[in-house]
Design a protein around this motif. Structure first.
Motif, PDB file in Angstrom:
ATOM      1  N   GLN A 103       0.823  -1.208   0.000  1.00 43.34           N
ATOM      2  CA  GLN A 103       0.000   0.000   0.000  1.00 43.34           C
ATOM      3  C   GLN A 103       0.863   1.267   0.000  1.00 43.34           C
ATOM      4  O   GLN A 103       0.354   2.367  -0.189  1.00 43.34           O
ATOM      5  N   VAL A 104       2.160   1.081   0.200  1.00 46.98           N
ATOM      6  CA  VAL A 104       3.082   2.224   0.236  1.00 46.98           C
ATOM      7  C   VAL A 104       3.154   2.870  -1.156  1.00 46.98           C
ATOM      8  O   VAL A 104       3.372   2.186  -2.157  1.00 46.98           O
ATOM      9  N   ILE A 105       2.971   4.167  -1.212  1.00 38.09           N
ATOM     10  CA  ILE A 105       3.107   4.922  -2.467  1.00 38.09           C
ATOM     11  C   ILE A 105       4.596   5.157  -2.683  1.00 38.09           C
ATOM     12  O   ILE A 105       5.282   5.709  -1.817  1.00 38.09           O
ATOM     13  N   ARG A 106       5.100   4.732  -3.820  1.00 37.54           N
ATOM     14  CA  ARG A 106       6.549   4.795  -4.036  1.00 37.54           C
ATOM     15  C   ARG A 106       6.887   5.109  -5.491  1.00 37.54           C
ATOM     16  O   ARG A 106       6.093   4.859  -6.395  1.00 37.54           O
ATOM     17  N   PHE A 107       8.090   5.635  -5.685  1.00 38.41           N
ATOM     18  CA  PHE A 107       8.591   5.831  -7.039  1.00 38.41           C
ATOM     19  C   PHE A 107       8.851   4.470  -7.672  1.00 38.41           C
ATOM     20  O   PHE A 107       9.167   3.500  -6.965  1.00 38.41           O
ATOM     21  N   HIS A 108       8.723   4.424  -8.999  1.00 32.68           N
ATOM     22  CA  HIS A 108       8.821   3.138  -9.684  1.00 32.68           C
ATOM     23  C   HIS A 108       9.674   3.269 -10.944  1.00 32.68           C
ATOM     24  O   HIS A 108       9.525   4.220 -11.707  1.00 32.68           O
ATOM     25  N   THR A 109      10.564   2.307 -11.146  1.00 38.81           N
ATOM     26  CA  THR A 109      11.389   2.287 -12.354  1.00 38.81           C
ATOM     27  C   THR A 109      10.677   1.494 -13.444  1.00 38.81           C
ATOM     28  O   THR A 109      10.334   0.325 -13.247  1.00 38.81           O
ATOM     29  N   LEU A 110      10.450   2.133 -14.575  1.00 41.14           N
ATOM     30  CA  LEU A 110       9.779   1.495 -15.717  1.00 41.14           C
ATOM     31  C   LEU A 110      10.832   0.992 -16.697  1.00 41.14           C
ATOM     32  O   LEU A 110      11.648   1.767 -17.191  1.00 41.14           O
ATOM     33  N   LYS A 111      10.794  -0.294 -17.004  1.00 42.57           N
ATOM     34  CA  LYS A 111      11.732  -0.840 -17.980  1.00 42.57           C
ATOM     35  C   LYS A 111      11.186  -0.628 -19.389  1.00 42.57           C
ATOM     36  O   LYS A 111      10.022  -0.852 -19.648  1.00 42.57           O
ATOM     37  N   GLY A 112      12.067  -0.169 -20.278  1.00 42.20           N
ATOM     38  CA  GLY A 112      11.681  -0.031 -21.677  1.00 42.20           C
ATOM     39  C   GLY A 112      11.003   1.274 -22.029  1.00 42.20           C
ATOM     40  O   GLY A 112      10.605   1.469 -23.175  1.00 42.20           O
ATOM     41  N   LEU A 113      10.849   2.171 -21.051  1.00 43.21           N
ATOM     42  CA  LEU A 113      10.249   3.475 -21.333  1.00 43.21           C
ATOM     43  C   LEU A 113      11.171   4.589 -20.835  1.00 43.21           C
ATOM     44  O   LEU A 113      11.773   4.465 -19.771  1.00 43.21           O
ATOM     45  N   PRO A 114      11.269   5.675 -21.598  1.00 39.88           N
ATOM     46  CA  PRO A 114      12.168   6.779 -21.229  1.00 39.88           C
ATOM     47  C   PRO A 114      11.575   7.673 -20.142  1.00 39.88           C
ATOM     48  O   PRO A 114      11.307   8.845 -20.350  1.00 39.88           O
ATOM     49  N   VAL A 115      11.353   7.083 -18.984  1.00 36.29           N
ATOM     50  CA  VAL A 115      10.731   7.811 -17.870  1.00 36.29           C
ATOM     51  C   VAL A 115      11.640   7.727 -16.652  1.00 36.29           C
ATOM     52  O   VAL A 115      11.994   6.623 -16.211  1.00 36.29           O
ATOM     53  N   HIS A 116      12.025   8.883 -16.130  1.00 41.59           N
ATOM     54  CA  HIS A 116      12.861   8.909 -14.934  1.00 41.59           C
ATOM     55  C   HIS A 116      12.104   8.272 -13.774  1.00 41.59           C
ATOM     56  O   HIS A 116      10.889   8.424 -13.660  1.00 41.59           O
ATOM     57  N   ARG A 117      12.829   7.591 -12.906  1.00 44.85           N
ATOM     58  CA  ARG A 117      12.206   6.894 -11.775  1.00 44.85           C
ATOM     59  C   ARG A 117      11.318   7.827 -10.952  1.00 44.85           C
ATOM     60  O   ARG A 117      10.236   7.436 -10.500  1.00 44.85           O
ATOM     61  N   GLU A 118      11.735   9.060 -10.742  1.00 44.55           N
ATOM     62  CA  GLU A 118      10.971   9.990  -9.910  1.00 44.55           C
ATOM     63  C   GLU A 118       9.826  10.664 -10.676  1.00 44.55           C
ATOM     64  O   GLU A 118       9.166  11.550 -10.149  1.00 44.55           O
ATOM     65  N   SER A 119       9.603  10.213 -11.910  1.00 47.72           N
ATOM     66  CA  SER A 119       8.456  10.695 -12.689  1.00 47.72           C
ATOM     67  C   SER A 119       7.377   9.623 -12.816  1.00 47.72           C
ATOM     68  O   SER A 119       6.479   9.724 -13.650  1.00 47.72           O
ATOM     69  N   CYS A 120       7.485   8.596 -11.995  1.00 41.46           N
ATOM     70  CA  CYS A 120       6.502   7.502 -12.021  1.00 41.46           C
ATOM     71  C   CYS A 120       6.260   7.001 -10.602  1.00 41.46           C
ATOM     72  O   CYS A 120       7.215   6.767  -9.855  1.00 41.46           O
ATOM     73  N   VAL A 121       4.997   6.864 -10.220  1.00 41.27           N
ATOM     74  CA  VAL A 121       4.674   6.319  -8.901  1.00 41.27           C
ATOM     75  C   VAL A 121       3.759   5.103  -9.030  1.00 41.27           C
ATOM     76  O   VAL A 121       2.965   5.007  -9.971  1.00 41.27           O
ATOM     77  N   PHE A 122       3.907   4.202  -8.072  1.00 41.59           N
ATOM     78  CA  PHE A 122       3.068   2.995  -7.993  1.00 41.59           C
ATOM     79  C   PHE A 122       1.951   3.242  -6.982  1.00 41.59           C
ATOM     80  O   PHE A 122       2.212   3.662  -5.853  1.00 41.59           O
TER      81      PHE A 122
END
Length: 305
Positions: A103-122
């Motif tokens: 349930q923790v809201i966290r930054f997420h690393t997307l494989k295969g997409l040009p998205v910085h880790r801190e620009s994506c949350v789970f």
């Protein structure tokens, strides 16, 4: 026992998260006897929740009453304000369980997409809005991360062209990934948080379009392979941006870095093949010399006979 500890962790996380959101004054006036978050500050909520998870070690120290350096003052005050409650709640159990559940809201690393880790949350679930019928099952996304408004919170972000939403279908209920360059630019969000939705969209929508445009070829390939992961509204956003991008024009850092990695891999493979060929040649020469030596000894022994 495991389920009990997870539930305890979620309760502790909810208390800490609520204290942080109160420090930031992100709650609106109560509605229907319940507390709701301000919808226009949704990306700021996710940014600070994920940032808090990044600083969890320091936060756990603050909860324990230890002196902490380099902890954001907002998170320091939030941890201090509920520290005694959390220690009492866990009663000797490991307080680090606060951050050890999905349930923790966290930054997420997307494989295969040009998205910085801190620009994506789970997000483990879809946050609710005030027009929803509240779910029967308790969760942080029902009881705390919920927004005042008539539209689904994630869809609101899409409609204002502020974020893309990907669906994580292998979870029940479904989980979500929220992609937005604004997640790593809280100062831009803070400047417009009091504006109308129309003004916010006008000011910030190009941030998301630029993210797609810079690496348009990668995004084009991604939606061809994984369109089922992308929500309908987000798919429309991506397709609209790609219409103005000529195939082959979107060669940003991600693509160029990938090309460099491929070149390096090819060079390494060629070098390995050369060394193998050299070793094979050396072995062949050694084998020939060994055969010649054996043959020479045989001829000598025949002469003696």
């Amino acid at each position: 026992e495991k389920a009990k500890m997870e539930e305890l962790g979620q309760q502790g996380y909810s208390k800490l998260l609520e204290a942080m959101l109160e420090e930031l004054a992100f709650f609106t006036e109560p509605f229907q006897g319940l507390r709701w978050l301000e919808n226009k500050k949704q990306l700021l909520v996710y940014h600070h929740a994920a940032r808090m998870n990044e600083q969890k070690d320091a936060i756990l120290q603050a909860i324990a009453g230890e002196e902490v350096e380099n902890l954001d003052p907002i998170y320091q005050r939030a941890a201090s304000s509920v520290g005694d409650q959390l220690l009492k709640l866990f009663e000797g159990q490991k307080v680090k369980k606060i951050f050890s559940h999905d349930q923790v809201i966290r930054f997420h690393t997307l494989k295969g997409l040009p998205v910085h880790r801190e620009s994506c949350v789970f997000l483990r679930e879809r946050p609710q809005c005030s027009s929803d019928i509240l779910r029967k099952t308790p969760s942080i996304f029902r009881d705390l991360i919920r927004y005042r408004g008539q539209t689904s919170p994630l869809m609101e972000l899409e409609q204002q062209h502020l974020a893309l939403v990907l669906i994580v279908a292998d979870r029940n209920p479904r989980a979500f990934l929220v992609i937005s360059p604004l997640l790593s630019k809280p100062e831009l969000l803070e400047k417009v948080s009091s504006y109308s939705w129309t003004e916010i969209k006008e000011q910030l929508q190009d941030e998301l379009a630029s993210l797609i445009r810079r690496e348009s070829d990668v995004w084009r390939g991604f939606i061809q392979r994984h369109a089922d992961m992308v929500s309908k509204e987000s798919l429309k956003i991506i397709q609209k941006v790609l219409k103005s991008c000529v195939p082959g024009s979107g060669l940003g850092e991600f693509t160029l870095r990938f090309a460099e990695d491929v070149d390096e891999a090819n060079e390494a493979r060629e070098l390995a093949e050369m060394r193998f060929a050299e070793a094979e040649q050396r072995w062949d020469m050694s084998a020939q010399l060994a055969v010649a030596e054996v043959e020479g000894k045989r001829l000598e022994s025949e002469k003696k006979v």
